[in-house]
Write a protein that holds these residues in place. Sequence first.
Motif, PDB file in Angstrom:
ATOM      1  N   PHE A   1     -64.554   8.063 -13.095  1.00 37.68           N
ATOM      2  CA  PHE A   1     -65.357   6.841 -13.158  1.00 37.68           C
ATOM      3  C   PHE A   1     -66.589   7.027 -14.042  1.00 37.68           C
ATOM      4  N   GLY A   2     -66.812   8.248 -14.540  1.00 34.42           N
ATOM      5  CA  GLY A   2     -68.046   8.546 -15.259  1.00 34.42           C
ATOM      6  C   GLY A   2     -68.132   7.848 -16.602  1.00 34.42           C
ATOM      7  N   VAL A   3     -69.287   7.311 -16.901  1.00 36.42           N
ATOM      8  CA  VAL A   3     -69.573   6.752 -18.231  1.00 36.42           C
ATOM      9  C   VAL A   3     -70.961   7.254 -18.594  1.00 36.42           C
ATOM     10  N   ASN A   4     -71.004   8.379 -19.303  1.00 35.41           N
ATOM     11  CA  ASN A   4     -72.285   8.989 -19.654  1.00 35.41           C
ATOM     12  C   ASN A   4     -72.441   8.974 -21.169  1.00 35.41           C
ATOM     13  N   ALA A   5     -73.576   8.493 -21.638  1.00 38.01           N
ATOM     14  CA  ALA A   5     -73.861   8.518 -23.073  1.00 38.01           C
ATOM     15  C   ALA A   5     -74.416   9.897 -23.418  1.00 38.01           C
ATOM     16  N   VAL A   6     -73.654  10.633 -24.230  1.00 37.68           N
ATOM     17  CA  VAL A   6     -74.111  11.945 -24.690  1.00 37.68           C
ATOM     18  C   VAL A   6     -74.152  11.870 -26.206  1.00 37.68           C
ATOM     19  N   GLY A   7     -75.366  11.843 -26.769  1.00 43.39           N
ATOM     20  CA  GLY A   7     -75.513  11.582 -28.194  1.00 43.39           C
ATOM     21  C   GLY A   7     -74.937  10.200 -28.483  1.00 43.39           C
TER      22      GLY A   7
ATOM     23  N   GLU B   1     -55.018  16.359  -4.220  1.00 42.67           N
ATOM     24  CA  GLU B   1     -53.840  15.902  -4.973  1.00 42.67           C
ATOM     25  C   GLU B   1     -54.251  14.713  -5.832  1.00 42.67           C
ATOM     26  N   LEU B   2     -55.213  13.951  -5.313  1.00 46.61           N
ATOM     27  CA  LEU B   2     -55.812  12.831  -6.047  1.00 46.61           C
ATOM     28  C   LEU B   2     -57.313  13.094  -6.085  1.00 46.61           C
ATOM     29  N   LEU B   3     -57.875  13.207  -7.287  1.00 41.62           N
ATOM     30  CA  LEU B   3     -59.296  13.531  -7.417  1.00 41.62           C
ATOM     31  C   LEU B   3     -60.023  12.369  -8.092  1.00 41.62           C
ATOM     32  N   PHE B   4     -61.032  11.827  -7.412  1.00 40.03           N
ATOM     33  CA  PHE B   4     -61.806  10.680  -7.901  1.00 40.03           C
ATOM     34  C   PHE B   4     -63.226  11.165  -8.168  1.00 40.03           C
ATOM     35  N   VAL B   5     -63.720  10.959  -9.380  1.00 40.29           N
ATOM     36  CA  VAL B   5     -65.026  11.513  -9.711  1.00 40.29           C
ATOM     37  C   VAL B   5     -65.984  10.401 -10.147  1.00 40.29           C
ATOM     38  N   ALA B   6     -67.030  10.216  -9.371  1.00 39.43           N
ATOM     39  CA  ALA B   6     -68.052   9.212  -9.668  1.00 39.43           C
ATOM     40  C   ALA B   6     -69.403   9.825  -9.335  1.00 39.43           C
ATOM     41  N   ALA B   7     -69.726  10.865 -10.087  1.00 33.62           N
ATOM     42  CA  ALA B   7     -70.926  11.643  -9.800  1.00 33.62           C
ATOM     43  C   ALA B   7     -72.060  11.319 -10.758  1.00 33.62           C
ATOM     44  N   GLY B   8     -71.739  10.672 -11.889  1.00 33.49           N
ATOM     45  CA  GLY B   8     -72.769  10.380 -12.881  1.00 33.49           C
ATOM     46  C   GLY B   8     -73.311  11.639 -13.544  1.00 33.49           C
ATOM     47  N   SER B   9     -72.453  12.630 -13.730  1.00 27.62           N
ATOM     48  CA  SER B   9     -72.861  13.923 -14.278  1.00 27.62           C
ATOM     49  C   SER B   9     -71.834  14.344 -15.331  1.00 27.62           C
ATOM     50  N   PRO B  10     -72.233  14.359 -16.620  1.00 25.77           N
ATOM     51  CA  PRO B  10     -71.264  14.569 -17.701  1.00 25.77           C
ATOM     52  C   PRO B  10     -70.478  15.870 -17.536  1.00 25.77           C
ATOM     53  N   ALA B  11     -69.153  15.763 -17.620  1.00 23.43           N
ATOM     54  CA  ALA B  11     -68.244  16.918 -17.609  1.00 23.43           C
ATOM     55  C   ALA B  11     -68.485  17.863 -16.436  1.00 23.43           C
ATOM     56  N   LEU B  12     -68.859  17.292 -15.287  1.00 18.58           N
ATOM     57  CA  LEU B  12     -69.102  18.092 -14.075  1.00 18.58           C
ATOM     58  C   LEU B  12     -67.857  18.861 -13.635  1.00 18.58           C
ATOM     59  N   ILE B  13     -66.704  18.204 -13.732  1.00 19.40           N
ATOM     60  CA  ILE B  13     -65.460  18.805 -13.216  1.00 19.40           C
ATOM     61  C   ILE B  13     -64.772  19.589 -14.331  1.00 19.40           C
TER      62      ILE B  13
END
Lengths: 279, 279
Positions: free
Chosen positions: A227-233, A201-213
């Motif tokens: 929580f993800g902060v990934n530099a893509v280009g 019901e609450l999803l927290f994502v801190a995997a360090g993997s761009p657009a994983l979910i």
Amino acid sequence: MPARLLEGHPVAEEILRDVREQIRTSATQTPLTVAVLLGDDAAARSYARAIRKTMAPLGIEVRTVPLDDSMHEERFREIVTQLNRQADITGILALQPLPPGLPRSLPALSIAPEKDVDGITPVNAGRLLLGLPAIAPSTPAGAMELLRYYGIPVSGRRAVIVGRSPVVGRPLVSLLLAADATVTVCHRKTSDLADVTRTAELLFVAAGSPALIKPDMVRPGTVVIDFGVNAVGEHLVGDVDPAVAEVASAITPVPGGTGPVTNAILARNLLTLAKLQRS
Amino acid sequence: MPARLLEGHPVAEEILRDVREQIRTSATQTPLTVAVLLGDDAAARSYARAIRKTMAPLGIEVRTVPLDDSMHEERFREIVTQLNRQADITGILALQPLPPGLPRSLPALSIAPEKDVDGITPVNAGRLLLGLPAIAPSTPAGAMELLRYYGIPVSGRRAVIVGRSPVVGRPLVSLLLAADATVTVCHRKTSDLADVTRTAELLFVAAGSPALIKPDMVRPGTVVIDFGVNAVGEHLVGDVDPAVAEVASAITPVPGGTGPVTNAILARNLLTLAKLQRS
């Protein structure tokens, strides 16, 4: 219907207003100072600038301590031991990545708990897990503030955390348990990730993997904290595919979601440390 | 087909054999001593007797420190501070329940981490959560040994913990994450307990509620670890209904399951503390 955007800035502003007011009313006290240990890394430098931008209007001094790439473990410990002892330093923050060759856990094992502004030391992690008063790591504590600000209930709800890092996933378990959520932690060894994330019901994502979910991994109506902060280009992207906004009931933007709240919590933690040091 | 019984005694014997051997080969060292703080409570006295029965054959001295019912917090702290300083005391264990009026968290906040034989202090809890070397609480650590002994894999599997106590449920999260399980924690605020427990491949129950887990709450083939020890009339019953044995693939008996392993882990933890104190 696209998801409600959980913007971090108004949450951060509310927290910082409160911190500013508390600093103002204790004006006779010594000023707050945070030492920021900083290696030769662009992302860390950018984070240090953001911290300065948050702290400066509050009258908090940010003292940057550069770490050179050839630094040994012993030298790092000496620097931190010195800062631990200095009465004019309120809190200490060591930005990752550290210079190459230094173990990632070194700050947690050298910063004094009473100067641990980001709640990374074993004492603070343990106090948090055991439900005792503690300095909580700023990133997961910021997520809890986001939920509170936007009136999203946590108690009794199914929370799923993707990622078990020492700075986000693991302390978030402690915070969510304290808030009476039913908590699940997934990670790269989880064999059926989508099966698990769909229970959230609450999803927290801190995997360090761009657009994983992806959208099919999220149950309609779920609240998603990215929580993800990934530099893509040239772009910053989160750990959650933007298309998830079509399924979720609410989602944090990247950038502008969890990030701004993190820095506000750092300022609040610094104030808490100052009070503890005075008492 | 009824479940395989995961008896604790052979696991405990294996651990104790190893501890005995290690003590024997370091025979010139000072003997190990554990101080057991003990209030006026029948269950605690019975537990203290079991500890003595485990420790005596290893040549470990058990020094009982009685706590009287009128004891104040300050006096408790004095006693523990004294034991923390005594070079002839290897480890300190405070049995619950404490005398009335003493906060439950008092031992965690007064025992020195280097004498914390049951891993209850914030430093040990935090180190365990962060994946750093730590003294783990004996009960959940014993469960991990049970699984290892009986060759039950943990990595990548769905583990569900019922109960979030500081001595079992919370540290078990740390241990299961370290073993690469996908971990869920339920508790009395969990709204859909059976829905959650039915997702478990490994189910750990430490709720303190007799026969809470019924057969329809368990997926066929699940491995069930029951930490419950509830006195019902003249019998000891677990937190898991005995009928669950018809559904589970393996289950710990009560008594004779997790209990014996707990005491063996205490002895092993004491040896670890002795090594740390010598180094």
